[in-house]
Design an enzyme around this catalytic site. Sequence first.
Site, PDB file in Angstrom:
ATOM      1  N   THR A  34       0.823  -1.203   0.000  1.00  0.00           N
ATOM      2  CA  THR A  34       0.000   0.000   0.000  1.00  0.00           C
ATOM      3  C   THR A  34       0.860   1.256   0.000  1.00  0.00           C
ATOM      4  OG1 THR A  34      -1.786  -1.140   1.159  1.00  0.00           O
ATOM      5  CG2 THR A  34      -1.802   1.262   1.223  1.00  0.00           C
ATOM      6  N   GLU A  51      -3.279  -2.143  -6.762  1.00  0.00           N
ATOM      7  CA  GLU A  51      -2.631  -2.862  -5.674  1.00  0.00           C
ATOM      8  C   GLU A  51      -3.332  -4.183  -5.418  1.00  0.00           C
ATOM      9  OE1 GLU A  51      -2.022  -2.809  -0.838  1.00  0.00           O
ATOM     10  OE2 GLU A  51      -2.808  -1.018  -1.828  1.00  0.00           O
ATOM     11  N   LYS A  89      -7.824  -0.805  -5.690  1.00  0.00           N
ATOM     12  CA  LYS A  89      -7.669  -1.994  -4.843  1.00  0.00           C
ATOM     13  C   LYS A  89      -8.821  -2.917  -5.206  1.00  0.00           C
ATOM     14  CE  LYS A  89      -5.897  -4.120  -1.067  1.00  0.00           C
ATOM     15  NZ  LYS A  89      -4.478  -4.419  -0.785  1.00  0.00           N
TER      16      LYS A  89
END
Length: 246
Positions: free
Chosen positions: A34, A133, A55
């Site tokens: 992150t 991510e 995400k």
Amino acid sequence: MNTAAYRAYRAHRPYRARHKGIFVTGTDTGVGKTLVASTLVHLHVAHGLRCVGMKPVASGAFHDGQRWCNEDVLALQAQANVQVPPHWVNPYLLRRATAPHIAAAEQGVAIELEHLAACHAHLAAASDCVIVEGAGGFMVPLDARHNTDDLVARLGLPVVLVVGMRLGCINHALLTQQAIAARGLPLLGWVANEIDPAEACMDAMVQSLQARLHAPLLGRLPWQPGMSAQEAAARLSSAALIGTTG
């Protein structure tokens, strides 16, 4: 393959992602994905690009009194300069902090790759660059049939690997490199995140990885609890990232 040779290889065999962006994976969970992903968003914004983080699947949520939230998602949103619907940034928010396929099954949620790809396409259309991510490592399961590597291959993005520098990371990094190559995806670079302040062989470990990973070291992040994206940006090579994602 050393860094110079790898750059020459890439110059002769350029990779074209389907969308401009980067997928950030790690050697494990809790290795600083992150922080690195947020820093990449910050760097792209600082270079004048419209950039947003994504995400796809977040495990572990808290309620702020109005809605369920995830710390990773909030960190990515804090660095973006593109306003988009939150459900594009984080299509699946799972409450339990465990492997996505386990958390999803517990909630009765089916994680669909095509839905993730559609959300990513919306983000790509609204921005110049999307930093995606992953959850956990490169092969973390998403459902009974698909792992995270299936998602990355579906998106067609180059990969940045975050190596949590601690005992065992060399093996984990090399296995991850093999898995990325097996999917035909380029490893854009790697970041050494020094997550174990007691590690006495840090420099030797970094040197070993530099000799074995077929991609450049983009930066070393020293042990610093609470490091911000702005602080981390000063330690990453923007030259290796900006302009190489298209």
